[in-house]
Scaffold this motif. Structure first.
Motif, short mmCIF file in Angstrom:
data_model
loop_
_atom_site.label_atom_id
_atom_site.label_comp_id
_atom_site.label_asym_id
_atom_site.label_seq_id
_atom_site.Cartn_x
_atom_site.Cartn_y
_atom_site.Cartn_z
N GLY A 4 1.41 4.59 5.80
CA GLY A 4 0.28 5.46 6.09
C GLY A 4 0.61 6.87 6.47
N ASP A 5 1.74 7.12 7.14
CA ASP A 5 1.97 8.48 7.62
C ASP A 5 3.41 8.93 7.55
N ILE A 6 4.24 8.23 6.76
CA ILE A 6 5.63 8.61 6.61
C ILE A 6 5.88 9.05 5.18
N LEU A 7 6.44 10.25 5.01
CA LEU A 7 6.77 10.78 3.70
C LEU A 7 8.26 10.63 3.43
N MET A 8 8.62 10.13 2.25
CA MET A 8 10.02 10.07 1.83
C MET A 8 10.12 10.41 0.35
N SER A 9 11.14 11.19 -0.01
CA SER A 9 11.41 11.44 -1.41
C SER A 9 12.17 10.24 -1.99
N TYR A 10 12.26 10.18 -3.31
CA TYR A 10 13.00 9.09 -3.94
C TYR A 10 14.46 9.11 -3.50
N ASP A 11 15.09 10.28 -3.52
CA ASP A 11 16.51 10.38 -3.16
C ASP A 11 16.74 9.98 -1.71
N GLN A 12 15.85 10.41 -0.81
CA GLN A 12 16.00 10.05 0.59
C GLN A 12 15.87 8.55 0.78
N LEU A 13 14.87 7.97 0.15
CA LEU A 13 14.62 6.54 0.27
C LEU A 13 15.80 5.73 -0.27
N MET A 14 16.28 6.07 -1.47
CA MET A 14 17.33 5.29 -2.10
C MET A 14 18.68 5.49 -1.43
N GLY A 15 18.84 6.62 -0.71
CA GLY A 15 20.10 6.88 -0.04
C GLY A 15 20.17 6.33 1.36
N ALA B 289 3.91 13.23 8.68
CA ALA B 289 5.24 13.81 8.78
C ALA B 289 6.21 12.91 8.02
N GLY B 290 7.49 12.99 8.31
CA GLY B 290 8.48 12.16 7.64
C GLY B 290 9.69 11.97 8.53
N PHE B 291 10.73 11.32 7.99
CA PHE B 291 11.94 11.05 8.74
C PHE B 291 13.03 12.08 8.43
N PRO B 292 14.05 12.17 9.27
CA PRO B 292 15.12 13.15 9.06
C PRO B 292 15.80 13.00 7.71
N ARG B 293 16.35 14.11 7.23
CA ARG B 293 17.13 14.14 5.99
C ARG B 293 18.47 14.79 6.28
N SER C 42 5.39 25.21 -3.53
CA SER C 42 6.32 24.31 -4.21
C SER C 42 5.80 22.88 -4.15
N GLN C 43 6.24 22.06 -5.09
CA GLN C 43 5.77 20.68 -5.15
C GLN C 43 6.95 19.71 -5.17
N GLU C 44 6.73 18.55 -4.59
CA GLU C 44 7.74 17.49 -4.60
C GLU C 44 7.04 16.14 -4.64
N GLU C 45 7.52 15.27 -5.50
CA GLU C 45 6.95 13.93 -5.56
C GLU C 45 7.54 13.11 -4.42
N MET C 46 6.66 12.48 -3.62
CA MET C 46 7.11 11.73 -2.46
C MET C 46 6.32 10.44 -2.33
N TYR C 47 6.87 9.53 -1.56
CA TYR C 47 6.22 8.25 -1.29
C TYR C 47 5.62 8.29 0.11
N ASN D 133 0.81 -1.23 0.00
CA ASN D 133 0.00 0.00 0.00
C ASN D 133 0.84 1.27 0.00
N VAL D 134 2.03 1.21 -0.57
CA VAL D 134 2.84 2.42 -0.75
C VAL D 134 2.18 3.30 -1.82
N GLU D 135 2.16 4.60 -1.59
CA GLU D 135 1.58 5.52 -2.56
C GLU D 135 2.61 6.55 -2.98
N LYS D 136 2.57 6.94 -4.25
CA LYS D 136 3.41 8.02 -4.75
C LYS D 136 2.53 9.22 -5.01
N ARG D 137 2.87 10.36 -4.39
CA ARG D 137 2.02 11.54 -4.49
C ARG D 137 2.83 12.79 -4.76
N MET D 138 2.21 13.73 -5.42
CA MET D 138 2.80 15.04 -5.59
C MET D 138 2.36 15.89 -4.40
N ILE D 139 3.29 16.24 -3.55
CA ILE D 139 3.00 16.97 -2.33
C ILE D 139 3.17 18.46 -2.59
#
Length: 287
Positions: free
Chosen positions: A77-88, A181-185, A68-73, A56-62
């Motif tokens: 249910g309640d954790i936001l991560m960008s592609y770069d953050q996730l892959m790093g 919310a999301g995790f630290p970057r 400003s907009q950013e595509e995030m996963y 149930n992972v979702e990709k959304r334009m936040i």
């Protein structure tokens, strides 16, 4: 006092159901399902590798408060991560010593500025929400951690500040979350806590204390305490990929969970918004 408040990451929100309030999710702005929103096998594999739930992972334009907009996963249910953050993100040293070690903790600063947005528009926090945020920040600072929070209210914030505001695109239905919310970057905390208008105008200061302490907990690296069952939401589901998908911080409740934890997935209507004993153990272990 007030009502609705691993890694070196753990988890600490709370409970729901008639008297259970969903913790945090989002249905952020201008999301249109389309082919480009499909989750790639690469992303699913990385989420699985990090021992997060790949279902149930979702990709959304936040859309941010500044437009400003950013595509995030959206994960679990309640954790936001960008592609770069996730892959790093990596499991540094793997899972060991009863810790779930990743790089998603705050290491770049020991002062965390929190700004409660008070603009006279749809993004502004109600007086009750401002009180709940004060209570939540006080509860962190009262633990005398190695990090300290500085709280202010207004319409100006810096690049590494945690901005807390209302996002009306978060679905206010009973089955949806009240915040996200999301995790630290890069060693800094995640910089956005969004709550929906139902929480902003309809919950007590103790419920908001609980909710906002929970969301800030994600911003500094904590996961849900009841990740293995989500029983506080009336569910029986596992956010991890197996029984060893998340290893608890030493000295905390472990299997069976902590019914009073601020970082449980959902929180009770009658929450007092205060840390449980094991929340304090985890906070002091991590910071």
């Amino acid at each position: 006092m007030k009502i609705t408040k691993s890694v070196k990451a753990m988890a600490v929100t709370a409970i729901a159901a008639s008297m259970m309030v969903s913790c945090e999710k989002d249905a952020t702005a201008n999301f249109t399902p389309e082919e480009s929103r499909e989750i790639s096998k690469e992303v699913i594999a990385k989420i699985t590798e990090l021992h997060y739930n790949p279902n149930n992972v979702e990709k959304r334009m936040i859309t941010d408060i500044d437009g400003s907009q950013e595509e995030m996963y959206v994960i679990e249910g309640d954790i936001l991560m960008s592609y770069d953050q996730l892959m790093g993100m990596e499991l540094h040293g793997g899972i060991r010593n009863k810790q779930y070690r990743t790089n998603n903790i705050v290491t770049a600063t020991n002062i965390i500025r929190v700004v409660g947005y008070t603009g006279n528009n749809q993004f502004g926090l109600s007086n009750t929400a401002q009180t709940g945020l004060r209570y939540a920040v006080d509860n962190y600072n009262n633990e005398n951690l190695s990090i300290r929070f500085e709280l202010s209210f207004g319409t100006i914030w810096g690049p590494n500040d945690i901005l807390v505001y209302v996002d009306n695109s978060i679905n206010p239905s009973p089955n949806q979350s009240s915040g996200i919310a999301g995790f630290p970057r890069n060693g800094y905390p995640f910089t956005r806590v969004r709550i929906n208008n139902r929480a902003n105008t309809g919950e007590s200061n103790q419920q908001l204390e609980h909710l906002l302490a929970h969301e800030i907990g994600h911003c500094i690296g904590f996961r849900h305490t009841d990740w293995d069952t989500r029983k506080t939401c009336g569910e029986n589901s596992n956010e991890g990929v197996s029984n060893d998908g998340l290893v608890y911080i030493p000295g905390t409740a472990g299997p069976g969970g902590d019914a009073n934890s601020i970082m449980n997935a959902c929180y009770p209507f009658n929450t007092d918004g205060e840390w449980s004993h094991f929340d304090r153990v985890a906070l002091n272990y991590l910071y």
